[in-house]
Design a protein around this motif. Sequence first.
Motif, PDB file in Angstrom:
ATOM      1  N   ASP A 250       0.837  -1.195   0.000  1.00 41.47           N
ATOM      2  CA  ASP A 250       0.000   0.000   0.000  1.00 41.47           C
ATOM      3  C   ASP A 250       0.872   1.247   0.000  1.00 41.47           C
ATOM      4  O   ASP A 250       0.501   2.278  -0.555  1.00 41.47           O
ATOM      5  CB  ASP A 250      -0.926   0.013   1.220  1.00 41.47           C
ATOM      6  CG  ASP A 250      -1.975  -1.087   1.146  1.00 41.47           C
ATOM      7  OD1 ASP A 250      -2.297  -1.524   0.018  1.00 41.47           O
ATOM      8  OD2 ASP A 250      -2.454  -1.518   2.201  1.00 41.47           O
ATOM      9  N   ASP A 251       2.007   1.161   0.656  1.00 42.31           N
ATOM     10  CA  ASP A 251       3.052   2.184   0.613  1.00 42.31           C
ATOM     11  C   ASP A 251       4.319   1.529   0.060  1.00 42.31           C
ATOM     12  O   ASP A 251       4.384   0.308  -0.084  1.00 42.31           O
ATOM     13  CB  ASP A 251       3.329   2.753   2.008  1.00 42.31           C
ATOM     14  CG  ASP A 251       2.087   3.372   2.639  1.00 42.31           C
ATOM     15  OD1 ASP A 251       1.337   4.047   1.910  1.00 42.31           O
ATOM     16  OD2 ASP A 251       1.864   3.154   3.841  1.00 42.31           O
ATOM     17  N   VAL A 252       5.311   2.362  -0.241  1.00 37.90           N
ATOM     18  CA  VAL A 252       6.607   1.828  -0.662  1.00 37.90           C
ATOM     19  C   VAL A 252       7.568   1.950   0.511  1.00 37.90           C
ATOM     20  O   VAL A 252       7.763   3.043   1.053  1.00 37.90           O
ATOM     21  CB  VAL A 252       7.166   2.590  -1.876  1.00 37.90           C
ATOM     22  CG1 VAL A 252       8.522   2.011  -2.277  1.00 37.90           C
ATOM     23  CG2 VAL A 252       6.206   2.509  -3.053  1.00 37.90           C
ATOM     24  N   VAL A 253       8.155   0.832   0.900  1.00 38.13           N
ATOM     25  CA  VAL A 253       9.096   0.820   2.014  1.00 38.13           C
ATOM     26  C   VAL A 253      10.512   0.667   1.468  1.00 38.13           C
ATOM     27  O   VAL A 253      10.781  -0.243   0.679  1.00 38.13           O
ATOM     28  CB  VAL A 253       8.781  -0.322   3.000  1.00 38.13           C
ATOM     29  CG1 VAL A 253       9.798  -0.332   4.143  1.00 38.13           C
ATOM     30  CG2 VAL A 253       7.367  -0.176   3.540  1.00 38.13           C
TER      31      VAL A 253
ATOM     32  N   TRP B 104       0.829  18.537  10.598  1.00 40.86           N
ATOM     33  CA  TRP B 104       1.011  18.133   9.205  1.00 40.86           C
ATOM     34  C   TRP B 104       2.102  17.075   9.090  1.00 40.86           C
ATOM     35  O   TRP B 104       2.943  17.117   8.196  1.00 40.86           O
ATOM     36  CB  TRP B 104       1.348  19.331   8.313  1.00 40.86           C
ATOM     37  CG  TRP B 104       0.280  20.370   8.241  1.00 40.86           C
ATOM     38  CD1 TRP B 104       0.207  21.502   8.996  1.00 40.86           C
ATOM     39  CD2 TRP B 104      -0.868  20.388   7.376  1.00 40.86           C
ATOM     40  NE1 TRP B 104      -0.901  22.230   8.654  1.00 40.86           N
ATOM     41  CE2 TRP B 104      -1.587  21.571   7.659  1.00 40.86           C
ATOM     42  CE3 TRP B 104      -1.344  19.513   6.388  1.00 40.86           C
ATOM     43  CZ2 TRP B 104      -2.762  21.903   6.991  1.00 40.86           C
ATOM     44  CZ3 TRP B 104      -2.517  19.847   5.717  1.00 40.86           C
ATOM     45  CH2 TRP B 104      -3.204  21.023   6.015  1.00 40.86           C
ATOM     46  N   ARG B 105       2.085  16.104  10.009  1.00 34.98           N
ATOM     47  CA  ARG B 105       3.102  15.050  10.028  1.00 34.98           C
ATOM     48  C   ARG B 105       2.440  13.683   9.899  1.00 34.98           C
ATOM     49  O   ARG B 105       2.806  12.739  10.592  1.00 34.98           O
ATOM     50  CB  ARG B 105       3.905  15.126  11.335  1.00 34.98           C
ATOM     51  CG  ARG B 105       4.618  16.457  11.561  1.00 34.98           C
ATOM     52  CD  ARG B 105       5.774  16.616  10.595  1.00 34.98           C
ATOM     53  NE  ARG B 105       6.772  15.610  10.836  1.00 34.98           N
ATOM     54  CZ  ARG B 105       7.729  15.710  11.781  1.00 34.98           C
ATOM     55  NH1 ARG B 105       7.799  16.778  12.534  1.00 34.98           N
ATOM     56  NH2 ARG B 105       8.613  14.750  11.930  1.00 34.98           N
ATOM     57  N   ARG B 106       1.478  13.568   8.973  1.00 32.19           N
ATOM     58  CA  ARG B 106       0.721  12.324   8.862  1.00 32.19           C
ATOM     59  C   ARG B 106       1.474  11.232   8.118  1.00 32.19           C
ATOM     60  O   ARG B 106       1.035  10.090   8.084  1.00 32.19           O
ATOM     61  CB  ARG B 106      -0.613  12.602   8.167  1.00 32.19           C
ATOM     62  CG  ARG B 106      -1.533  13.477   8.981  1.00 32.19           C
ATOM     63  CD  ARG B 106      -2.801  13.798   8.233  1.00 32.19           C
ATOM     64  NE  ARG B 106      -2.549  14.640   7.071  1.00 32.19           N
ATOM     65  CZ  ARG B 106      -3.494  15.066   6.256  1.00 32.19           C
ATOM     66  NH1 ARG B 106      -4.742  14.721   6.470  1.00 32.19           N
ATOM     67  NH2 ARG B 106      -3.201  15.841   5.225  1.00 32.19           N
ATOM     68  N   THR B 107       2.586  11.579   7.488  1.00 27.82           N
ATOM     69  CA  THR B 107       3.369  10.574   6.780  1.00 27.82           C
ATOM     70  C   THR B 107       3.897   9.545   7.772  1.00 27.82           C
ATOM     71  O   THR B 107       4.503   9.915   8.781  1.00 27.82           O
ATOM     72  CB  THR B 107       4.555  11.222   6.049  1.00 27.82           C
ATOM     73  OG1 THR B 107       4.047  12.132   5.074  1.00 27.82           O
ATOM     74  CG2 THR B 107       5.398  10.183   5.349  1.00 27.82           C
ATOM     75  N   PRO B 108       3.681   8.255   7.531  1.00 26.86           N
ATOM     76  CA  PRO B 108       4.184   7.234   8.457  1.00 26.86           C
ATOM     77  C   PRO B 108       5.699   7.268   8.545  1.00 26.86           C
ATOM     78  O   PRO B 108       6.393   7.406   7.534  1.00 26.86           O
ATOM     79  CB  PRO B 108       3.684   5.917   7.855  1.00 26.86           C
ATOM     80  CG  PRO B 108       3.425   6.229   6.422  1.00 26.86           C
ATOM     81  CD  PRO B 108       2.988   7.656   6.381  1.00 26.86           C
TER      82      PRO B 108
ATOM     83  N   LEU C 173      14.539   2.271   7.900  1.00 28.86           N
ATOM     84  CA  LEU C 173      13.414   2.138   6.982  1.00 28.86           C
ATOM     85  C   LEU C 173      12.830   3.510   6.661  1.00 28.86           C
ATOM     86  O   LEU C 173      12.784   4.389   7.525  1.00 28.86           O
ATOM     87  CB  LEU C 173      12.307   1.260   7.574  1.00 28.86           C
ATOM     88  CG  LEU C 173      12.604  -0.221   7.799  1.00 28.86           C
ATOM     89  CD1 LEU C 173      11.423  -0.876   8.496  1.00 28.86           C
ATOM     90  CD2 LEU C 173      12.901  -0.917   6.476  1.00 28.86           C
ATOM     91  N   LEU C 174      12.385   3.690   5.422  1.00 29.12           N
ATOM     92  CA  LEU C 174      11.649   4.880   5.026  1.00 29.12           C
ATOM     93  C   LEU C 174      10.354   4.436   4.371  1.00 29.12           C
ATOM     94  O   LEU C 174      10.322   3.448   3.641  1.00 29.12           O
ATOM     95  CB  LEU C 174      12.457   5.722   4.032  1.00 29.12           C
ATOM     96  CG  LEU C 174      13.605   6.536   4.603  1.00 29.12           C
ATOM     97  CD1 LEU C 174      14.339   7.264   3.478  1.00 29.12           C
ATOM     98  CD2 LEU C 174      13.096   7.549   5.624  1.00 29.12           C
ATOM     99  N   VAL C 175       9.293   5.179   4.636  1.00 31.40           N
ATOM    100  CA  VAL C 175       7.994   4.846   4.066  1.00 31.40           C
ATOM    101  C   VAL C 175       7.567   5.964   3.118  1.00 31.40           C
ATOM    102  O   VAL C 175       7.531   7.128   3.507  1.00 31.40           O
ATOM    103  CB  VAL C 175       6.933   4.663   5.172  1.00 31.40           C
ATOM    104  CG1 VAL C 175       5.576   4.339   4.543  1.00 31.40           C
ATOM    105  CG2 VAL C 175       7.351   3.560   6.131  1.00 31.40           C
ATOM    106  N   VAL C 176       7.277   5.587   1.891  1.00 28.85           N
ATOM    107  CA  VAL C 176       6.740   6.521   0.900  1.00 28.85           C
ATOM    108  C   VAL C 176       5.235   6.279   0.826  1.00 28.85           C
ATOM    109  O   VAL C 176       4.811   5.250   0.290  1.00 28.85           O
ATOM    110  CB  VAL C 176       7.375   6.307  -0.487  1.00 28.85           C
ATOM    111  CG1 VAL C 176       6.812   7.304  -1.492  1.00 28.85           C
ATOM    112  CG2 VAL C 176       8.895   6.424  -0.404  1.00 28.85           C
ATOM    113  N   PRO C 177       4.402   7.170   1.362  1.00 32.71           N
ATOM    114  CA  PRO C 177       2.955   6.931   1.362  1.00 32.71           C
ATOM    115  C   PRO C 177       2.420   6.824  -0.063  1.00 32.71           C
ATOM    116  O   PRO C 177       2.719   7.650  -0.930  1.00 32.71           O
ATOM    117  CB  PRO C 177       2.390   8.167   2.076  1.00 32.71           C
ATOM    118  CG  PRO C 177       3.547   8.711   2.858  1.00 32.71           C
ATOM    119  CD  PRO C 177       4.754   8.422   2.046  1.00 32.71           C
ATOM    120  N   GLY C 178       1.615   5.796  -0.321  1.00 34.07           N
ATOM    121  CA  GLY C 178       1.074   5.591  -1.657  1.00 34.07           C
ATOM    122  C   GLY C 178      -0.219   6.332  -1.917  1.00 34.07           C
ATOM    123  O   GLY C 178      -0.606   6.517  -3.064  1.00 34.07           O
TER     124      GLY C 178
END
Length: 258
Positions: free
Chosen positions: A171-174, A191-195, A201-206
């Motif tokens: 669902d996201d890119v890890v 405004w920090r809703r990005t996981p 690890l880094l999460v790119v919200p999809g």
Amino acid sequence: MSSTRRDVLPAVGHGWLLLMGVGLVAVGETSSIMFGSLLWIIAVLGSVTLVVERRLSRRRPDLELGTAPSGAAALVFPYSVASIVMSAVGTASLMVWCLVGALLAGRAGHPGGAWLLGLLGLGLAAPFVPLLRGKIVAGGLYVTSFGVELRREGVGWSVPWDDIDVVAPADDVVLGLHRPAARHDTTRFMWRRTPRGKADLLVVPGRHLAGGTAAVAMVVARGRAVPESRGMLAQAHVVDDINGLLRARATASATPAP
């Protein structure tokens, strides 16, 4: 289950809230009017969000050529501005409701309720401060010849190619990293809703991301595995080719089987 069926239950819930709101407002008492109007706001915002999310799932933004926050030329997977607009409209609606409620409570002889709603309304204005100062943007994922950068709302980070170890789409890119990424956040709390993943690890919200997670993973994985391709990403023909491929896939998936 189809997306249409999944949307039925929320739509019914929004309609039920709307009818409850009509009934409460019809009572005519100040408290009933306030609670009923709140249900209206929730129902309307929920319905609009449902429509926007459905539209975005079918028609994501196109990839673009642009400039990364670092100043490097980049292949950009932009985020839709819908996420910021919906958040701002929802917050503004609740803020106005609180301030109007404070005024009505004061006139009805309830100073405690007036103060409480007034303070809550002023608190809801806080997220607009960084937004109006230009620190909050829809942003996107920027793929450059040097690495990958993310800018989304108040969150930002960058990681060089050599530090990327694993690319895992869902669902996201890890992104699995050899070392922690450099952070470039523009706010501390709002405004920090990005996981946020672990240090490695880094999460790119999809959600609301152009191309979708599969396209992001494909580009980043290729850049990681084929170093000589990194300098060719920020070119018009590459963007056109990827956009054409994504449109073809979207058309194929939308065409019913014979």
